[in-house]
Design an enzyme around this catalytic site. Structure first.
Site, PDB file in Angstrom:
ATOM      1  N   LYS A   1      46.679 -21.470  23.579  1.00  0.00           N
ATOM      2  CA  LYS A   1      47.805 -21.641  22.923  1.00  0.00           C
ATOM      3  C   LYS A   1      48.973 -20.311  23.295  1.00  0.00           C
ATOM      4  CE  LYS A   1      46.659 -25.125  19.685  1.00  0.00           C
ATOM      5  NZ  LYS A   1      46.695 -25.446  18.394  1.00  0.00           N
TER       6      LYS A   1
ATOM      7  N   LYS B   1      55.048 -23.002  18.194  1.00  0.00           N
ATOM      8  CA  LYS B   1      54.740 -22.824  16.728  1.00  0.00           C
ATOM      9  C   LYS B   1      54.234 -21.606  16.140  1.00  0.00           C
ATOM     10  CE  LYS B   1      50.218 -23.834  16.998  1.00  0.00           C
ATOM     11  NZ  LYS B   1      49.051 -22.841  16.302  1.00  0.00           N
TER      12      LYS B   1
ATOM     13  N   VAL C   1      42.725 -12.138  17.798  1.00  0.00           N
ATOM     14  CA  VAL C   1      44.076 -12.209  18.354  1.00  0.00           C
ATOM     15  C   VAL C   1      45.116 -13.264  17.525  1.00  0.00           C
ATOM     16  CG1 VAL C   1      45.179 -12.813  20.491  1.00  0.00           C
ATOM     17  CG2 VAL C   1      43.271 -11.497  20.708  1.00  0.00           C
TER      18      VAL C   1
END
Length: 336
Positions: free
Chosen positions: A101, A185, A273
């Site tokens: 993502k 998002k 991360v």
């Protein structure tokens, strides 16, 4: 199905476990020899998901040792590493599922564009995204996801592989929309964490999420996404979950920034991360290049880079002149 999952972090591990529980043959491939060895011998991911047994249906190996013959290649590495693992996908007509993502660092391109460029017309690309926190997947807590592919048969086959009592898979043809929603998002999850870290209230976060959804949709539509995607599971569903969950790395990063930590300090404390940090910079550049107004995204990026204090950023947003809410600037014709 015979599947390869590339990425031994919490996300890749949870997807591997879910697929194995569904009866599929899974190879979990990593870039770190120590992590691969740990998964193979301990039968759990001691670093990211301790306490959860990895089923016998999952074997582990190094990415460099992968061979061909997989029905699906699932990429679940940080966005900046997607280009590095693509050369290891060796099937002549691969089905590549992007579970990562983020956006391509530097260019802001959707990761599907990076994969399609590498494949040069071979195989097909799909995207998987939704409110899918890894630890909740491992616990079997009910949720839903969206699997997008321009090839409906591919989307149906992949949805069948993932669908189970704890994960309901929906289909979409909007690959770019599902990708952009899943990437953007994370930026507003950082903003939500900042809001809570500053001890603002639910009113603040409600407004942040609503305006964030508008900015996500504006930028996504500019990139060719469909408006509907941002009102669904991959959009508002994932945004709501990530902006409210203390399990979210991006949310926790925002809290740490609000408490005065630098980006480097906050990431060191996380030990993982947080995709929203890199995505914020790439998305801000992409928006400026294309003239898309994203003031909240810009503010969050400035705070992440240490150019602005969180409280000063909020004050700047609140001091802006009154205006129309802004949805009229998004093409809503497709909803009719």
């Amino acid at each position: 199905m015979r599947t390869a999952v590339i990425g031994t972090g919490s996300w890749g591990t949870s997807l591997s476990v879910l697929l194995a529980r569904n009866g599929h043959d899974v190879t979990l491939a990593g870039r770190d020899p120590e992590e691969v060895s740990m998964v193979a011998h301990a039968r759990e991911n001691l670093r990211y998901l301790p306490g959860f047994v990895i089923p016998d249906g999952v074997t582990s190996t190094l990415v460099s040792e992968l061979e061909n013959g997989f029905d699906a290649w699932i990429i679940a590495v940080p966005s900046g590493a997607v280009g590095e693992v693509l050369p290891h996908i060796t099937d002549p007509e691969p089905v590549v599922v992007l579970a990562s993502k983020g956006l391509e660092p530097g260019t802001g391109r959707p990761l599907s564009a990076v994969v399609e460029e590498h494949l040069a017309g071979r195989g097909s690309v799909a995207a998987l995204s939704g409110p899918n926190l890894a630890i909740e997947l491992m616990k079997g807590i009910p949720t839903a996801t969206v699997i997008a592919s321009r090839d409906e048969a591919v989307a149906e086959r992949l949805a069948g592989a993932f669908n189970c009592r704890s994960l309901r898979a929906y289909l979409s043809a909007d690959v770019v929309g599902v990708e952009m929603a899943g990437a953007l998002k994370n930026i507003f999850a950082i903003g939500a964490g900042m809001s809570d870290g500053l001890e603002f209230g639910d009113n603040t976060k409600g407004a942040l999420v609503a305006r964030g959804l508008l900015e996500m949709t504006r930028l996504g539509v500019m990139m060719g996404a469909q408006v509907e995607t941002f009102f669904g599971i991959a959009g508002v569903g994932d945004l709501f979950a990530t902006a409210n969950s203390k399990l979210s790395r991006n949310y926790r990063l925002g809290v740490s920034l609000a408490k005065g930590q630098t980006l480097e300090q906050a990431l060191e404390e996380l030990g993982q991360v947080a995709e929203g940090a890199a995505t914020a910079q790439a998305a801000a550049v992409l928006a400026r290049r294309n003239g898309v107004p994203v003031p909240i995204m810009d503010m969050i990026d400035s705070v992440i880079r240490g150019k602005l204090l969180p409280r000063d950023g909020v004050a700047m947003l609140m001091d802006r002149m009154p205006k129309r809410e802004g949805w009229e600037t998004v093409d809503l014709a497709s909803l009719n």
